[in-house]
Scaffold this motif. Structure first.
Motif, PDB file in Angstrom:
ATOM      1  N   PHE A  50      28.286  28.982  17.007  1.00  0.00           N
ATOM      2  CA  PHE A  50      27.931  29.770  18.190  1.00  0.00           C
ATOM      3  C   PHE A  50      27.978  31.268  17.898  1.00  0.00           C
ATOM      4  O   PHE A  50      27.178  32.038  18.441  1.00  0.00           O
ATOM      5  CB  PHE A  50      28.823  29.396  19.376  1.00  0.00           C
ATOM      6  N   GLU A  51      28.887  31.699  17.045  1.00  0.00           N
ATOM      7  CA  GLU A  51      28.936  33.112  16.650  1.00  0.00           C
ATOM      8  C   GLU A  51      27.659  33.507  15.924  1.00  0.00           C
ATOM      9  O   GLU A  51      27.121  34.598  16.141  1.00  0.00           O
ATOM     10  CB  GLU A  51      30.161  33.368  15.768  1.00  0.00           C
ATOM     11  N   GLU A  52      27.149  32.621  15.080  1.00  0.00           N
ATOM     12  CA  GLU A  52      25.899  32.896  14.366  1.00  0.00           C
ATOM     13  C   GLU A  52      24.723  32.990  15.336  1.00  0.00           C
ATOM     14  O   GLU A  52      23.870  33.866  15.201  1.00  0.00           O
ATOM     15  CB  GLU A  52      25.641  31.814  13.309  1.00  0.00           C
ATOM     16  N   LEU A  53      24.687  32.108  16.318  1.00  0.00           N
ATOM     17  CA  LEU A  53      23.625  32.172  17.329  1.00  0.00           C
ATOM     18  C   LEU A  53      23.707  33.472  18.118  1.00  0.00           C
ATOM     19  O   LEU A  53      22.685  34.131  18.356  1.00  0.00           O
ATOM     20  CB  LEU A  53      23.720  30.968  18.275  1.00  0.00           C
ATOM     21  N   ALA A  54      24.899  33.857  18.518  1.00  0.00           N
ATOM     22  CA  ALA A  54      25.077  35.105  19.273  1.00  0.00           C
ATOM     23  C   ALA A  54      24.655  36.308  18.438  1.00  0.00           C
ATOM     24  O   ALA A  54      24.024  37.245  18.947  1.00  0.00           O
ATOM     25  CB  ALA A  54      26.530  35.244  19.727  1.00  0.00           C
ATOM     26  N   ALA A  55      24.973  36.291  17.135  1.00  0.00           N
ATOM     27  CA  ALA A  55      24.595  37.392  16.248  1.00  0.00           C
ATOM     28  C   ALA A  55      23.077  37.523  16.136  1.00  0.00           C
ATOM     29  O   ALA A  55      22.563  38.623  15.910  1.00  0.00           O
ATOM     30  CB  ALA A  55      25.213  37.193  14.859  1.00  0.00           C
ATOM     31  N   ARG A  56      22.366  36.411  16.328  1.00  0.00           N
ATOM     32  CA  ARG A  56      20.894  36.442  16.300  1.00  0.00           C
ATOM     33  C   ARG A  56      20.301  36.820  17.649  1.00  0.00           C
ATOM     34  O   ARG A  56      19.087  36.837  17.815  1.00  0.00           O
ATOM     35  CB  ARG A  56      20.350  35.085  15.865  1.00  0.00           C
ATOM     36  N   GLY A  57      21.161  37.094  18.639  1.00  0.00           N
ATOM     37  CA  GLY A  57      20.683  37.530  19.942  1.00  0.00           C
ATOM     38  C   GLY A  57      20.509  36.430  20.969  1.00  0.00           C
ATOM     39  O   GLY A  57      19.997  36.676  22.060  1.00  0.00           O
ATOM     40  N   VAL A  58      20.953  35.220  20.649  1.00  0.00           N
ATOM     41  CA  VAL A  58      20.851  34.116  21.600  1.00  0.00           C
ATOM     42  C   VAL A  58      21.907  34.310  22.695  1.00  0.00           C
ATOM     43  O   VAL A  58      23.060  34.614  22.404  1.00  0.00           O
ATOM     44  CB  VAL A  58      21.060  32.757  20.886  1.00  0.00           C
ATOM     45  N   ASP A  59      21.493  34.162  23.945  1.00  0.00           N
ATOM     46  CA  ASP A  59      22.431  34.270  25.071  1.00  0.00           C
ATOM     47  C   ASP A  59      23.358  33.064  25.058  1.00  0.00           C
ATOM     48  O   ASP A  59      22.909  31.927  25.220  1.00  0.00           O
ATOM     49  CB  ASP A  59      21.673  34.339  26.394  1.00  0.00           C
ATOM     50  N   MET A  60      24.629  33.302  24.891  1.00  0.00           N
ATOM     51  CA  MET A  60      25.600  32.219  24.782  1.00  0.00           C
ATOM     52  C   MET A  60      26.282  31.898  26.115  1.00  0.00           C
ATOM     53  O   MET A  60      27.207  31.099  26.158  1.00  0.00           O
ATOM     54  CB  MET A  60      26.673  32.574  23.745  1.00  0.00           C
ATOM     55  N   HIS A  61      25.815  32.521  27.190  1.00  0.00           N
ATOM     56  CA  HIS A  61      26.525  32.346  28.465  1.00  0.00           C
ATOM     57  C   HIS A  61      25.658  31.788  29.581  1.00  0.00           C
ATOM     58  O   HIS A  61      25.940  31.987  30.759  1.00  0.00           O
ATOM     59  CB  HIS A  61      27.164  33.668  28.873  1.00  0.00           C
ATOM     60  N   GLY A  62      24.599  31.058  29.230  1.00  0.00           N
ATOM     61  CA  GLY A  62      23.739  30.459  30.248  1.00  0.00           C
ATOM     62  C   GLY A  62      24.491  29.494  31.149  1.00  0.00           C
ATOM     63  O   GLY A  62      24.291  29.482  32.367  1.00  0.00           O
ATOM     64  N   GLU A  63      25.369  28.681  30.557  1.00  0.00           N
ATOM     65  CA  GLU A  63      26.153  27.741  31.361  1.00  0.00           C
ATOM     66  C   GLU A  63      27.038  28.497  32.347  1.00  0.00           C
ATOM     67  O   GLU A  63      27.077  28.176  33.533  1.00  0.00           O
ATOM     68  CB  GLU A  63      27.031  26.852  30.476  1.00  0.00           C
TER      69      GLU A  63
END
Length: 187
Positions: A15-28
């Motif tokens: 999830f840290e890698e996804l966030a670093a790529r700009g993916v919104d990690m807080h949709g839920e």
């Protein structure tokens, strides 16, 4: 959680890698927060990503998960949150309160032991205050939980479908959707 999926810190790194790529990690958390709950049970909380974000937003939150490695990581990151080790399908599961929302994010309903989905929904419905909601998101894959079966099990648990989307940011659900986010409300 079944299978050989990453656990604990390894799970967090993904999830840290996804966030670093700009993916919104807080949709839920965004969707759950939009209901303005005072209390949330993050059921199948894993390492606490959703619970920690909801707590940051001022929500009273409890996390529960079966996997001790996931909970160990959650406790390290947020020792002020109540983290409970337990099986969501266990009728004897005890918690010290009821909640306005029970969140089953991150494919929880397709990771529980096959055939226990109804027990999980019944147990989670028992954890709700009157009018409370169970919000569940999961991938729609063959030989796993379908939305029709989910609705049937939810109805048996005293829950009625309120809303369904194909994403946590409320994109419309349709016949080609590969993901479902369902909101069921306690009668």
């Amino acid at each position: 959680m079944r299978g050989d999926a990453p656990r604990g810190e390894e799970y967090d790194r993904r999830f840290e890698e996804l966030a670093a790529r700009g993916v919104d990690m807080h949709g839920e958390a965004d969707l759950i927060d939009s209901y303005d709950p005072t209390s949330v049970l993050d059921a199948g909380c894993g390492t606490g990503r959703v619970a920690i974000e909801l707590r940051r937003r001022g929500r009273a939150v409890t996390g529960i998960d079966l996997d001790p490695r996931m909970l160990e990581a959650a406790r390290r990151k947020a020792p002020d949150i109540t983290w409970v080790q337990g099986d969501l399908a266990d009728h004897a599961l005890t918690l010290d309160r009821q909640f306005e929302i029970v969140a089953l994010a991150g494919n929880v309903l397709i990771f529980v032991a096959p055939g226990t989905e109804g027990f999980v929904l019944t147990n989670m419905a028992r954890r709700l205050v009157p009018g409370g909601r169970v919000i569940a998101g999961y991938s729609l894959v063959p030989d796993r939980l379908s939305v029709a079966h989910h609705d049937e099990l939810a109805e048996r648990a005293g829950l009625a479908l309120e809303s369904r989307w194909s994403t946590w940011d409320r994109q419309p659900f349709g016949p080609d959707s590969s993901y479902a986010v369902s909101v069921h409300r306690l009668g």
